[in-house]
Design a protein around this motif. Sequence first.
Motif, short mmCIF file in Angstrom:
data_model
loop_
_atom_site.label_atom_id
_atom_site.label_comp_id
_atom_site.label_asym_id
_atom_site.label_seq_id
_atom_site.Cartn_x
_atom_site.Cartn_y
_atom_site.Cartn_z
N GLU A 5 -11.66 -10.61 10.69
CA GLU A 5 -10.92 -10.11 9.52
C GLU A 5 -10.14 -11.27 8.92
N THR A 6 -10.05 -11.28 7.60
CA THR A 6 -9.23 -12.31 6.96
C THR A 6 -8.38 -11.70 5.86
N TYR A 7 -7.23 -12.33 5.64
CA TYR A 7 -6.34 -11.89 4.57
C TYR A 7 -6.54 -12.81 3.37
N ILE A 8 -6.97 -12.21 2.27
CA ILE A 8 -7.17 -12.95 1.03
C ILE A 8 -6.16 -12.42 0.01
N MET A 9 -5.53 -13.33 -0.70
CA MET A 9 -4.52 -12.90 -1.68
C MET A 9 -4.72 -13.66 -2.99
N ILE A 10 -4.83 -12.90 -4.08
CA ILE A 10 -4.84 -13.53 -5.41
C ILE A 10 -3.39 -13.74 -5.80
N GLY A 70 5.44 -12.98 -9.65
CA GLY A 70 4.74 -11.88 -10.30
C GLY A 70 3.89 -11.18 -9.27
N PRO A 71 3.21 -10.11 -9.67
CA PRO A 71 2.41 -9.38 -8.69
C PRO A 71 1.25 -10.21 -8.13
N VAL A 72 0.92 -9.95 -6.88
CA VAL A 72 -0.24 -10.55 -6.22
C VAL A 72 -1.23 -9.42 -5.89
N VAL A 73 -2.48 -9.79 -5.63
CA VAL A 73 -3.45 -8.81 -5.14
C VAL A 73 -3.72 -9.12 -3.67
N CYS A 74 -3.37 -8.16 -2.83
CA CYS A 74 -3.53 -8.31 -1.38
C CYS A 74 -4.86 -7.70 -0.96
N MET A 75 -5.62 -8.44 -0.17
CA MET A 75 -6.91 -7.93 0.28
C MET A 75 -7.15 -8.23 1.75
N ALA A 76 -7.81 -7.29 2.42
CA ALA A 76 -8.33 -7.52 3.76
C ALA A 76 -9.85 -7.45 3.66
N TRP A 77 -10.51 -8.46 4.21
CA TRP A 77 -11.97 -8.53 4.20
C TRP A 77 -12.47 -8.70 5.62
#
Length: 151
Positions: A5-10, A70-77
């Motif tokens: 699993e990895t944490y990806i953040m825009i 500002g806002p970020v987009v948090c993702m788990a892949w």
Amino acid sequence: VEVEETYIMIKPDGVQRGLVGEIISRFEKKGFKLTGLKLFQCPKELAQEHYKDLQSKPFFPKLIDYITSGPVVCMAWEGVGVVASARKLIGATNPLNAEPGTIRGDLAVQTGRNVVHGSDSPENGKREIALWFKEGELCEWAPVQEPWLKE
Ligand code: DAT
Ligand code: MG
């Protein structure tokens, strides 16, 4: 290589520049499985905890200001070898050194505005997902394409 699993953040610049769809689609098209996704205004304390290994660096205060600007987009892949593979898709920390074809190589020019984060080890992937997501925010699901991605 194992399922990881990895944490990806825009980062805020990626959101402000309208790159959310473009960035998500690169991980989607590669064949990884999205298990968590949210738009989120990050509090300072969380940003500091996330980047705690860089606490002593001169750029740390600027980094925290940037991530909380500002806002970020948090993702788990999730996927086989996703941690290292995602880092390759993202490209070098300094976008000027990032290869064309990578997210930073194609979409960014400065280290302090490098549009996306990716965990650097499976351990940090787990740590960061636990840090950014609450229980109930992650989904376990079986994509229909799975048999066409895995032998
Ligand atoms: P990465 O994001 O590629 O994993 P890192 O973990 O070394 O890189 O650093 C985290 C972030 O901190 C990076 O995306 C941008 C910022 N940063 C790193 N090195 C920097 C530097 N020399 N000057 C300014 N910002 C830097
Ligand atoms: Mg890092």
